[in-house]
Enzyme design. Structure first.
Site, PDB file in Angstrom:
ATOM      1  N   LYS A  93       3.368-102.463 -22.368  1.00 11.99           N
ATOM      2  CA  LYS A  93       3.449-103.885 -21.584  1.00 11.99           C
ATOM      3  C   LYS A  93       3.728-103.280 -20.242  1.00 11.99           C
ATOM      4  CE  LYS A  93       5.311-108.507 -22.069  1.00 11.99           C
ATOM      5  NZ  LYS A  93       6.299-109.216 -22.991  1.00 11.99           N
ATOM      6  N   SER A 168       4.162-113.611 -24.597  1.00 12.32           N
ATOM      7  CA  SER A 168       3.596-113.045 -23.330  1.00 12.32           C
ATOM      8  C   SER A 168       3.196-111.576 -23.550  1.00 12.32           C
ATOM      9  CB  SER A 168       5.061-112.797 -22.325  1.00 12.32           C
ATOM     10  OG  SER A 168       6.092-111.941 -22.903  1.00 12.32           O
ATOM     11  N   SER A 192       7.630-113.349 -28.070  1.00 14.06           N
ATOM     12  CA  SER A 192       6.459-112.703 -27.047  1.00 14.06           C
ATOM     13  C   SER A 192       5.667-111.539 -27.794  1.00 14.06           C
ATOM     14  CB  SER A 192       6.927-112.429 -25.907  1.00 14.06           C
ATOM     15  OG  SER A 192       6.920-113.487 -24.825  1.00 14.06           O
TER      16      SER A 192
END
Ligand code: GLN
Length: 493
Positions: A93, A168, A192
């Site tokens: 990420k 997210s 997330s």
């Protein structure tokens, strides 16, 4: 759909759909059936084929990946013992630092920024043989539940490209679900990792706060942020956690608790016989989609058949979790994001007439609407005169929520099972006009975030429309072992 097999070769309805799991890969590399170079090449081919549409990756590092794979192939050729993640292709990420690679956090304000050092979690994966493919798309500074807040355009759900992948860590979930990576790292501040895992049909782990070092993570809300894996199986999540968990002198909040042998435990196959599983009424109320409810009930039926005792319980402060979370997370974000001022990192507004003008224009042009909304909310909650009414009150609620869990874990139950999100993945654009509707969808995940406990999202099938649905398993602090046991039983179906 091809018949699904668990890691032991036992067919099961919720077992990983494809064979892109770590043990399969290890076996292939160890036997010489495939090289790490072949595997990495296959991943980049999948990325080229599918990522034009999905947009999970923000940047790729193919040359670096091929060098890492060549090192593994050298070890295999020399007959050396292979490390636990030998040749496992991973995506990271874009809020995590990898030296020499871009780190944008999905924000314009960090466009062009290159990480000068590597996050401890990533370093440990690479030292264990993992091959980094690139950096994954996410909501800007991890603020969001749909990936639509990325400054670089949304990621799409590989199961239904007109739907969101969740957020997210949407890029992290989509990359694994689309077979572009075998595992990925995401971060979870209020859901997330767990929610995108559920939306994309992969496994996602929220480790206990302190279990994994946050060194090298671009902070959103430091008392809530956690790094965890997204994978194709529970066993793979356990493997990745085992590699990256443990004390780190570079993060004072990382815990010195010894790291158990998570996979060894799963190999003992103790199952869930005799485990007490709690079902909190507050997570099955108004607003829960019937198909999500049915999926959670299916998972509970399976656990009952496997010998677990299913017990209802009450977590009475649950309904205060969303407001408490959105006060604490925004308050911490407003402080953490003060550093993006055009001086130290990334974007700087050109042609400003004064220093204060440069700050203002950098932040105005560099941050997206959701990030600005949160900085404003957080600054307000922390301001003199409102601090006691908002921030302090939220901290008191946080304590009560944690006590709800601490009262039941051990005394009444060993683990808790709930839905992950009230609905399956929604359509792109469906909630972007209504931030409150977006926030309310975090209702089942923010509780564990506030309490610091661990949680796992495990796939339990699909809706009639073909959208994946996950179920959440919660465990007390540092009890990932029980969460994995329950998760693997659910995976077996
Ligand atoms: N959806 C939540 C939020 O927008 C959680 C985000 C996260 O866990 N990073 O804050």
């Amino acid at each position: 759909m091809a018949e699904r097999y668990t890691q032991k070769g036992v067919p099961g309805p919720n077992a990983p759909e494809n064979t892109l799991t770590i043990p399969h890969l290890r076996a292939a590399i160890a036997s010489g059936a495939a090289s790490a170079g072949d595997v990495v090449g296959q991943c980049f081919r999948s990325i080229r084929e599918r990522d034009g549409e999905i947009h999970a990756f923000l940047s790729l590092c193919e040359e670096r990946a091929r060098e890492q794979a060549a090192r593994i192939d050298g070890m295999a050729a020399a007959g050396d013992a292979l490390p636990p993640l030998a040749g496992v292709p991973v995506g990271i990420k874009d809020v995590l630092m990898v030296a020499g690679l871009p780190a944008t956090a999905g924000s314009r304000v960090l466009e062009g920024y290159v990480a000068p050092y590597t996050a401890t979690a990533v370093r440990r994966l690479e030292e264990a043989g993992a091959v980094t493919l690139g950096k994954l798309n996410c909501d800007e500074f991890a603020m969001g539940s749909s990936n639509e807040n990325s400054a670089y355009g949304p990621t799409r759900n590989p199961h239904a490209p007109d739907h969101v992948p969740g957020g997210s860590s949407g890029g992290s979930a989509a990359a694994v679900a689309a077979g572009m990576a075998v595992a990925s790292l995401g971060t979870d501040t209020g859901g997330s990792i767990r929610q995108p895992a559920s939306f994309c049909g992969v496994v996602g782990l929220l480790p206990t706060y302190g279990r994994v070092s946050r060194y090298g993570l671009i902070a959103f809300a430091s008392s809530l942020d956690r790094i965890g894996p997204l994978t194709n199986s529970v066993r793979d999540a356990a493997t990745v956690l085992g590699v990256m968990a443990g004390e780190d002198p570079l993060d004072a909040t990382s815990s010195a608790q010894p790291v158990p042998d998570y996979c060894g435990l799963l190999e003992r196959e103790e199952g869930v016989n005799g485990l007490r599983i709690g079902v909190p009424a507050e997570y099955f109320g108004e607003g829960l989609d019937p198909e999500v409810r049915a999926a959670a009930e299916r998972a509970l039926d399976g656990l009952r058949e496997a010998g677990a005792e299913i017990k209802s319980l009450a977590l009475p402060h649950t309904r205060f979790a969303v407001p408490a979370y959105y006060l604490i997370a925004t308050a911490e974000a407003s402080a953490n994001l003060a550093r993006f001022d055009g001086v130290r990192y990334g974007y700087r507004a050109p042609h400003a007439a004064s220093l204060s003008g440069m700050y203002r224009e950098t932040r105005d042009g560099g941050f997206g609407a959701e990030v600005k909304r949160r900085i404003l909310l957080g600054t307000y909650a922390l301001s003199a005169g409102y601090y006691d009414a908002f921030y302090k009150k939220a901290q008191q609620v946080r304590r009560l929520l944690a006590e709800d869990f601490l009262r039941v874990f051990g005394a009444e139950v060993d683990a808790i099972v709930t839905p992950v999100a009230p609905t399956p993945a929604f359509k792109l654009g469906e909630k972007t006009e209504d931030p409150l509707a977006m926030y309310l969808a975090d209702i089942y995940t923010v509780t564990a975030s506030l309490a610091g406990i661990c949680g796992l999202s495990v796939p339990v099938g699909c809706s009639a429309a073909g959208l994946p649905i996950g179920v959440q398993v919660l465990g007390t602090h540092f009890d990932e072992e029980t969460v994995f046991r329950v998760g693997e039983a659910i995976e077996r179906g």
